[in-house]
Design a protein around this motif. Structure first.
Motif, short mmCIF file in Angstrom:
data_model
loop_
_atom_site.label_atom_id
_atom_site.label_comp_id
_atom_site.label_asym_id
_atom_site.label_seq_id
_atom_site.Cartn_x
_atom_site.Cartn_y
_atom_site.Cartn_z
N ARG A 213 0.75 -1.21 0.10
CA ARG A 213 0.05 0.02 -0.05
C ARG A 213 0.92 1.33 -0.15
NH1 ARG A 213 -3.76 -1.86 5.02
NH2 ARG A 213 -1.43 -2.56 5.75
N VAL A 214 2.08 1.14 0.68
CA VAL A 214 2.70 2.09 0.63
C VAL A 214 3.46 2.42 -0.66
CG1 VAL A 214 4.99 3.17 1.80
CG2 VAL A 214 3.59 1.91 2.93
N MET A 215 3.81 1.33 -1.26
CA MET A 215 4.38 1.37 -2.61
C MET A 215 3.25 2.07 -3.72
SD MET A 215 7.52 0.19 -3.17
CE MET A 215 8.73 -1.25 -3.29
N SER A 216 2.38 1.78 -3.35
CA SER A 216 1.32 2.23 -4.45
C SER A 216 1.12 3.69 -4.41
CB SER A 216 -0.15 1.50 -4.04
OG SER A 216 -0.28 0.28 -4.47
N ARG A 217 1.16 4.14 -3.08
CA ARG A 217 1.11 5.69 -2.77
C ARG A 217 2.40 6.38 -3.12
NH1 ARG A 217 -0.93 4.13 2.42
NH2 ARG A 217 1.44 4.86 3.43
N LEU A 218 3.74 5.77 -3.04
CA LEU A 218 4.74 6.36 -3.72
C LEU A 218 4.49 6.52 -5.18
CD1 LEU A 218 7.50 4.62 -1.40
CD2 LEU A 218 6.60 7.07 -1.03
N PHE A 219 4.30 5.33 -5.63
CA PHE A 219 3.86 5.15 -7.36
C PHE A 219 3.05 6.57 -7.66
CE2 PHE A 219 1.14 3.85 -10.91
CZ PHE A 219 2.43 3.77 -11.78
N LYS A 220 1.88 6.58 -7.00
CA LYS A 220 0.95 7.78 -7.43
C LYS A 220 1.60 9.15 -7.12
CE LYS A 220 -2.44 5.38 -5.59
NZ LYS A 220 -3.70 4.97 -5.17
N LYS A 221 2.24 9.17 -5.97
CA LYS A 221 2.92 10.52 -5.54
C LYS A 221 3.96 10.96 -6.79
CE LYS A 221 3.39 14.08 -2.54
NZ LYS A 221 2.21 14.58 -2.31
N THR A 222 4.67 9.79 -7.37
CA THR A 222 5.82 10.10 -7.99
C THR A 222 5.37 10.81 -9.34
OG1 THR A 222 7.16 8.27 -7.32
CG2 THR A 222 7.57 9.16 -9.49
N SER A 223 4.04 10.17 -9.81
CA SER A 223 3.42 10.37 -11.35
C SER A 223 3.04 11.95 -10.88
CB SER A 223 2.28 9.63 -11.66
OG SER A 223 1.71 9.81 -12.67
N ARG A 224 2.32 12.33 -10.03
CA ARG A 224 1.65 13.71 -9.64
C ARG A 224 2.59 14.59 -9.41
NH1 ARG A 224 -2.81 10.13 -5.99
NH2 ARG A 224 -4.34 10.04 -7.89
N PHE A 225 3.88 14.48 -8.70
CA PHE A 225 4.67 15.02 -8.30
C PHE A 225 5.39 15.65 -9.55
CE2 PHE A 225 9.10 16.39 -7.45
CZ PHE A 225 8.90 17.54 -6.48
N LEU A 226 5.92 14.72 -10.41
CA LEU A 226 6.74 14.97 -11.60
C LEU A 226 5.94 15.69 -12.78
CD1 LEU A 226 8.75 11.99 -11.91
CD2 LEU A 226 9.53 14.09 -11.21
N GLY A 227 4.70 15.25 -12.70
CA GLY A 227 3.54 15.95 -13.82
C GLY A 227 3.69 17.52 -13.48
#
Length: 400
Positions: A213-227
């Motif tokens: 679940r933490v991995m999933s949050r980090l994945f989505k955070k990465t996409s949104r932050f870099l966007g």
């Protein structure tokens, strides 16, 4: 499908093996001269046709351990044996701690026009955990030297999801990266592979993988932050400053374009047959000295295999699956054949149809493994993990 092919060259040497890496490499650097001679022979032997090449990729291992003169000679042989596109993308993977400014300047002169720098983190604790040979300062200096050497197409590799990773720590890596502003970023989730030192630690209970679940949050955070910083999330682990800065080479894998793979453990694909070389430098050299191609095995791909691989690869991308192209290639309506699963994906808001394409949403990409094996028409033995070993290095090395 593009009619221009790619070349991948595997450089199986490292100063030392990283604890998470399960790619084939050796630390016996004394074998480099014999490896180079055998590599030249393989390229010359297998280049019977004048195929047009528009991407060349030196992967590893650590390609930046090779003398620049050897790289220059290899590019010369490739240029003699193949038709090279004017706008050819020539990438070389570079590890901080193995290069200086002079080396990078020579690389540029030799014809390398894109660098993939294995930073992995700007945090020294993470670098030590991963078994990297460089420090955060050396990573920053290598990027600076690449810029001074005249490279304007630079990709940075980062890894997230180490057992002690937090959102704050990962964001610090991302902030440092966007301050440097490379044209491309590859952000890979750490996976603990069997047979690696990290895998052995997991077996002994000395490390634990980060919660999914933490991995999933980090994945989505990465996409949104870099966007927010105008990086396009064009593939599950890859981000570019605009379409023009996408990795042309890796994009061809995701399009299932034919490629040559040279070197120990490298794979080749011609749309019908996939073959792979021996995973041993010594066997590779022995074969080439004996006048034999160093092929360990090959497989003729079935229609089901091709269909599954196209689905798995294209679902990783921003554009997703071209339904017209799918029907043209497989004589099957993608929408009709997968109607039940597509219905489920739409209801769960994991995917969308747009302009005759089907693509996963960000949430859908989190669940990619499950989505890809739900359809009853697909053989059950296929998965991201099984396909990972059938395609060239660096596509699935840190997979979801």
């Amino acid at each position: 499908m593009c009619d221009q092919k790619s070349i991948y060259i595997h450089v199986p040497f490292c100063v030392k093996k990283c604890v998470y890496c399960d790619f084939y490499s050796e630390t016996h650097l004394s074998l480099i001269p014999d490896y180079i001679k055998s590599l030249q022979k393989e390229i010359e032997t297998r280049s019977g046709s004048k195929d047009k090449i528009n991407t060349i990729y030196f992967g590893g291992g650590t390609p930046s351990l090779l003398p620049v003169k050897d790289i220059e000679n290899l590019l010369q042989i490739i240029g003699d044996k193949f038709l090279i596109s004017r706008d050819v993308e020539v990438t070389l993977e570079v590890n901080p701690g193995t290069v200086d400014l002079n080396y990078l300047r020579q690389l540029k002169k030799a014809g390398i026009n894109r660098l993939s720098i294995g930073v992995q983190s700007f945090n020294n604790n993470k670098l030590r955990f991963l078994g990297r040979i460089h420090t955060a300062d050396q990573a920053v200096k290598t990027i600076d030297h690449a810029d001074k050497a005249g490279f304007d197409n630079i990709s940075i590799d980062l890894i997230y999801g180490v057992p002690f990773e937090t959102e704050t720590r990962w964001l610090e890596d991302l902030k440092q990266a966007v301050m440097i502003a490379p044209s491309h970023l590859s952000c890979y989730m750490l996976t603990i592979e069997p047979g690696t030192p990290l895998g052995e630690k997991l077996k002994k209970g000395l490390v634990s993988p980060l919660d999914s679940r933490v991995m999933s949050r980090l994945f989505k955070k990465t996409s949104r932050f870099l966007g927010e910083f105008k990086y396009e999330h064009y593939e599950i682990s890859n981000f570019s400053k605009g379409r023009q800065n996408r990795s042309k080479h890796n994009s061809k894998y995701w399009d299932m374009t034919p490629y040559y793979g040279f070197g120990p453990a490298a794979h080749s694909y011609d749309t019908k047959i996939r073959s792979w070389n021996h995973q041993s430098i010594e066997t590779y050299i022995k074969d080439m000295d004996s006048g034999r191609l160093p092929v360990k095995d090959r497989e003729i791909l079935t229609l089901d295999q091709k269909m599954m691989e196209m689905i798995m690869l294209r679902l990783r991308t921003l554009e997703g699956i071209d339904m017209n192209g799918f029907e043209s290639q497989f004589q099957i309506s993608f929408q009709n054949y997968f109607n039940e699963i597509l219905d489920h994906i739409r209801k769960e808001e994991l995917g969308r149809f747009q302009d005759k394409r089907f693509a996963l949403t960000l949430e859908g990409k989190v669940h990619l493994n499950n989505i890809s094996v739900l359809d009853p028409g697909i053989p059950r033995n296929y998965s991201v993990e099984s396909i990972r070993f059938s395609i060239p290095f660096k596509i699935y090395n840190k997979k979801l």
